[in-house]
Design a protein around this motif. Structure first.
Motif, PDB file in Angstrom:
ATOM      1  N   ALA A  84     -12.255  -1.393   8.331  1.00  8.59           N
ATOM      2  CA  ALA A  84     -12.707  -0.098   7.818  1.00  8.59           C
ATOM      3  C   ALA A  84     -11.516   0.776   7.432  1.00  8.59           C
ATOM      4  O   ALA A  84     -11.537   1.471   6.413  1.00  8.59           O
ATOM      5  N   TRP A  85     -10.473   0.736   8.245  1.00  8.03           N
ATOM      6  CA  TRP A  85      -9.261   1.510   7.970  1.00  8.03           C
ATOM      7  C   TRP A  85      -8.583   1.025   6.693  1.00  8.03           C
ATOM      8  O   TRP A  85      -8.143   1.828   5.859  1.00  8.03           O
ATOM      9  N   ALA A  86      -8.521  -0.289   6.514  1.00 13.42           N
ATOM     10  CA  ALA A  86      -7.904  -0.842   5.306  1.00 13.42           C
ATOM     11  C   ALA A  86      -8.677  -0.408   4.067  1.00 13.42           C
ATOM     12  O   ALA A  86      -8.075  -0.060   3.035  1.00 13.42           O
ATOM     13  N   ALA A  87     -10.007  -0.425   4.160  1.00 11.88           N
ATOM     14  CA  ALA A  87     -10.812   0.013   3.023  1.00 11.88           C
ATOM     15  C   ALA A  87     -10.606   1.492   2.742  1.00 11.88           C
ATOM     16  O   ALA A  87     -10.530   1.920   1.579  1.00 11.88           O
ATOM     17  N   TYR A  88     -10.495   2.275   3.786  1.00 10.14           N
ATOM     18  CA  TYR A  88     -10.246   3.712   3.641  1.00 10.14           C
ATOM     19  C   TYR A  88      -8.911   3.965   2.951  1.00 10.14           C
ATOM     20  O   TYR A  88      -8.812   4.773   2.025  1.00 10.14           O
ATOM     21  N   GLN A  89      -7.886   3.246   3.376  1.00  9.92           N
ATOM     22  CA  GLN A  89      -6.578   3.407   2.754  1.00  9.92           C
ATOM     23  C   GLN A  89      -6.579   2.932   1.307  1.00  9.92           C
ATOM     24  O   GLN A  89      -5.946   3.543   0.436  1.00  9.92           O
ATOM     25  N   LYS A  90      -7.262   1.820   1.058  1.00  9.33           N
ATOM     26  CA  LYS A  90      -7.318   1.279  -0.304  1.00  9.33           C
ATOM     27  C   LYS A  90      -7.961   2.263  -1.259  1.00  9.33           C
ATOM     28  O   LYS A  90      -7.615   2.330  -2.439  1.00  9.33           O
ATOM     29  N   ALA A  91      -8.882   3.049  -0.741  1.00  2.00           N
ATOM     30  CA  ALA A  91      -9.545   4.066  -1.557  1.00  2.00           C
ATOM     31  C   ALA A  91      -8.673   5.293  -1.772  1.00  2.00           C
ATOM     32  O   ALA A  91      -9.128   6.290  -2.345  1.00  2.00           O
ATOM     33  N   GLN A  92      -7.435   5.225  -1.292  1.00  2.99           N
ATOM     34  CA  GLN A  92      -6.469   6.319  -1.437  1.00  2.99           C
ATOM     35  C   GLN A  92      -6.958   7.601  -0.759  1.00  2.99           C
ATOM     36  O   GLN A  92      -6.718   8.722  -1.231  1.00  2.99           O
ATOM     37  N   ALA A  93      -7.673   7.409   0.341  1.00  4.55           N
ATOM     38  CA  ALA A  93      -8.060   8.555   1.166  1.00  4.55           C
ATOM     39  C   ALA A  93      -6.868   8.957   2.040  1.00  4.55           C
ATOM     40  O   ALA A  93      -5.908   8.203   2.199  1.00  4.55           O
ATOM     41  N   ARG A  94      -6.946  10.132   2.638  1.00  5.54           N
ATOM     42  CA  ARG A  94      -5.762  10.730   3.257  1.00  5.54           C
ATOM     43  C   ARG A  94      -5.773  10.591   4.773  1.00  5.54           C
ATOM     44  O   ARG A  94      -6.822  10.538   5.399  1.00  5.54           O
ATOM     45  N   ALA A  95      -4.550  10.539   5.342  1.00  3.99           N
ATOM     46  CA  ALA A  95      -4.404  10.297   6.773  1.00  3.99           C
ATOM     47  C   ALA A  95      -3.243  11.102   7.339  1.00  3.99           C
ATOM     48  O   ALA A  95      -2.462  11.727   6.612  1.00  3.99           O
ATOM     49  N   PHE A  96      -3.135  11.066   8.656  1.00  8.42           N
ATOM     50  CA  PHE A  96      -2.086  11.770   9.397  1.00  8.42           C
ATOM     51  C   PHE A  96      -0.712  11.285   8.935  1.00  8.42           C
ATOM     52  O   PHE A  96      -0.411  10.084   8.999  1.00  8.42           O
ATOM     53  N   PRO A  97       0.169  12.207   8.487  1.00 12.57           N
ATOM     54  CA  PRO A  97       1.399  11.784   7.803  1.00 12.57           C
ATOM     55  C   PRO A  97       2.628  11.687   8.710  1.00 12.57           C
ATOM     56  O   PRO A  97       3.705  12.181   8.364  1.00 12.57           O
TER      57      PRO A  97
END
Length: 471
Positions: A84-97
């Motif tokens: 799920a995390w990989a899909a979220y990142q692939k969608a270029q969604a944002r995360a803790f930097p």
């Protein structure tokens, strides 16, 4: 959890949660070794009661993993959150930097990927969005399958942004309070970043110690000490599942390395197991046999609980992936054929023999750290317990005696895959305590690891001095 997934009715999710718990009780060697049954019963009921509406696969996986993680066994787990995390990142969604370092239960910045120049590496993160960092760590640990807090924290050093996302969902910004190394407190409102933005920011960071490039390394250090980093104990270049267990290239690398050490008259050798994810003894025995001066096993006791799911997983491996199955799976099958469901039986393997074409004649030192995992820990324990090497570095967070030999089953309604440890494997010296490998000589890891590699420098000095703790 930020991704669009198939939805499952609440009653199906509840049924799969019940199935997961019942099968773990039957399949795991001892599901209640570290958590009382009453505590897991209560958590199961609380998680079940919270399923009141349809859930996506990701939501179900997160809930199921909370139950699995509460057993506090590294091989009792649901790993779907990574997908799920990989899909979220692939969608270029944002995360803790931020990349983080966790020491003594406190959260530090190891790399600032936010673009804010006022938050340098080494500062302690005191709060995120007004919540103390220690509470965020507690919440994140609830998702991690780990025997100890130290092991959970070593995993969170890789995955903290992911578990923060699991807890709070998508966020466009984070408010952070950081205590700098000089004691000043800094407050910042930073933008969350996409995976590509984080990668770009990381490329602009000061150089850091990189133990993955090259992944495998054999050379002679400036003081004449040999250096061998074997890398993971599997074929990392594999294109197929079968190739993952092809030991040909690894054997060639190890044999060439020891040939080079002999040609260069190397008498002291460091084997670097830091950051090593482990793998299989099929690979590690190739290396250890060059060091061993007598036959050995990586365990003193290897007991298996026989279950229908363990038998089925083993048979599936034999039928569909003969290379991955290898001789060990056939030995399991022979054992299962003469046992009853629910039996706890001894599993035996022949001793591994020293390398028939010769062995390294000098003194060996194994260098470990908190990110030495799985089979890398078994290698360190074997080297230490048989006296094949002196162990240097920081204690492993992963266990030297462990519930392991993981198998998997699939839940019928959601198709979620669950891992369970079918075995209890005790390190060669017979110590049954659930703890990592403690080094013979401690070399602390720096808070921020730099390319000059202070740990290796210290280890090399110790090796050159003949194993003295104060070279």
């Amino acid at each position: 959890m930020g991704t669009i997934q198939e939805s499952y009715p609440a009653d199906q999710v509840q049924t799969d949660l019940d199935t997961l718990y019942q099968r773990l009780k039957t399949d795991a060697f001892d599901l209640f070794a570290f958590t009382p049954e009453a505590d897991l019963d209560n958590l199961h009921q609380a998680l079940r009661a919270g399923i009141t509406r349809p859930m996506t696969r990701g939501q179900a996986e997160e809930r199921f993993q909370r139950l699995a993680a509460a057993a506090h066994q590294g091989h009792t787990r649901v790993e779907g959150v990574y997908g799920a995390w990989a899909a979220y990142q692939k969608a270029q969604a944002r995360a803790f930097p931020f990349a983080v370092r966790i020491r003594d239960g406190r959260l530090y910045v190891s790399a600032t990927l936010s673009g804010d120049p006022h938050l340098p590496p080494g500062g302690e993160i005191m709060a995120i969005d007004g919540v103390p960092a220690v509470l965020w760590l507690d919440r994140a640990r609830a998702h991690v399958s780990a025997e100890t807090t130290d092991l959970a924290d070593s995993i969170l050093e890789y995955d903290f942004p992911m578990y923060l996302w699991v807890e709070v969902g998508a966020r466009s910004r984070f408010k952070v309070r950081v205590k700098a190394a000089n004691g000043d407190t800094l407050d910042a409102d930073v933008a969350a970043r996409t995976a590509s933005e984080i990668a770009a920011a990381a490329s602009r960071q000061p150089p850091r110690l990189d133990l993955e490039h090259p992944l495998r390394d054999a050379r002679i250090l400036a003081n004449g000490v040999g250096y061998l980093r074997p890398g993971p104990f599997y074929n990392e270049a594999a294109k197929t599942g079968a190739e993952e267990w092809d030991v040909t290239a690894f054997r060639r690398f190890i044999d060439n390395a020891f040939g080079m050490f002999a040609a260069k008259n190397v008498h002291r050798l460091i084997i670097d197991l830091r950051g090593n994810p482990g793998g299989d003894s099929l690979f590690s025995d190739v290396m250890v046999s060059w060091i061993a001066d007598r036959p050995y096993r990586f365990f003193s006791s290897f007991k298996i609980r026989v279950s229908a799911d363990a038998i089925a997983a083993n048979q599936d491996r034999i039928l569909h992936d003969a290379v991955a199955a290898g001789p060990i799976s056939h030995r399991f099958a022979e054992l299962y054929a003469t046992a009853n469901l629910g039996d706890v039986v001894d599993f035996t393997l022949p001793e591994t023999q020293p390398n028939p074409s010769g062995r390294f004649q000098g003194t060996v030192y194994a260098l470990i750290d908190r990110h030495s995992y799985s089979n890398a820990v078994a290698v360190a324990a074997t080297l230490q317990d048989y006296g094949f090497a002196k162990v240097l570095g920081e204690a492993t967070t992963d266990m030297a005696t462990a519930y392991g030999a993981m198998e998997r089953f699939t839940l019928p309604a959601t198709g979620i895959v669950v891992g369970f440890p079918k075995a209890h494997i005790v390190r060669p010296n017979g110590d049954t305590r659930p703890k990592g490998v403690t080094p013979d000589i401690v070399i602390p890891a720096p808070l921020i690891e730099t390319p000059d590699d202070a740990m290796l420098q210290r280890a090399a000095a110790i090796a050159a001095a003949g194993g003295q703790g104060q070279p």
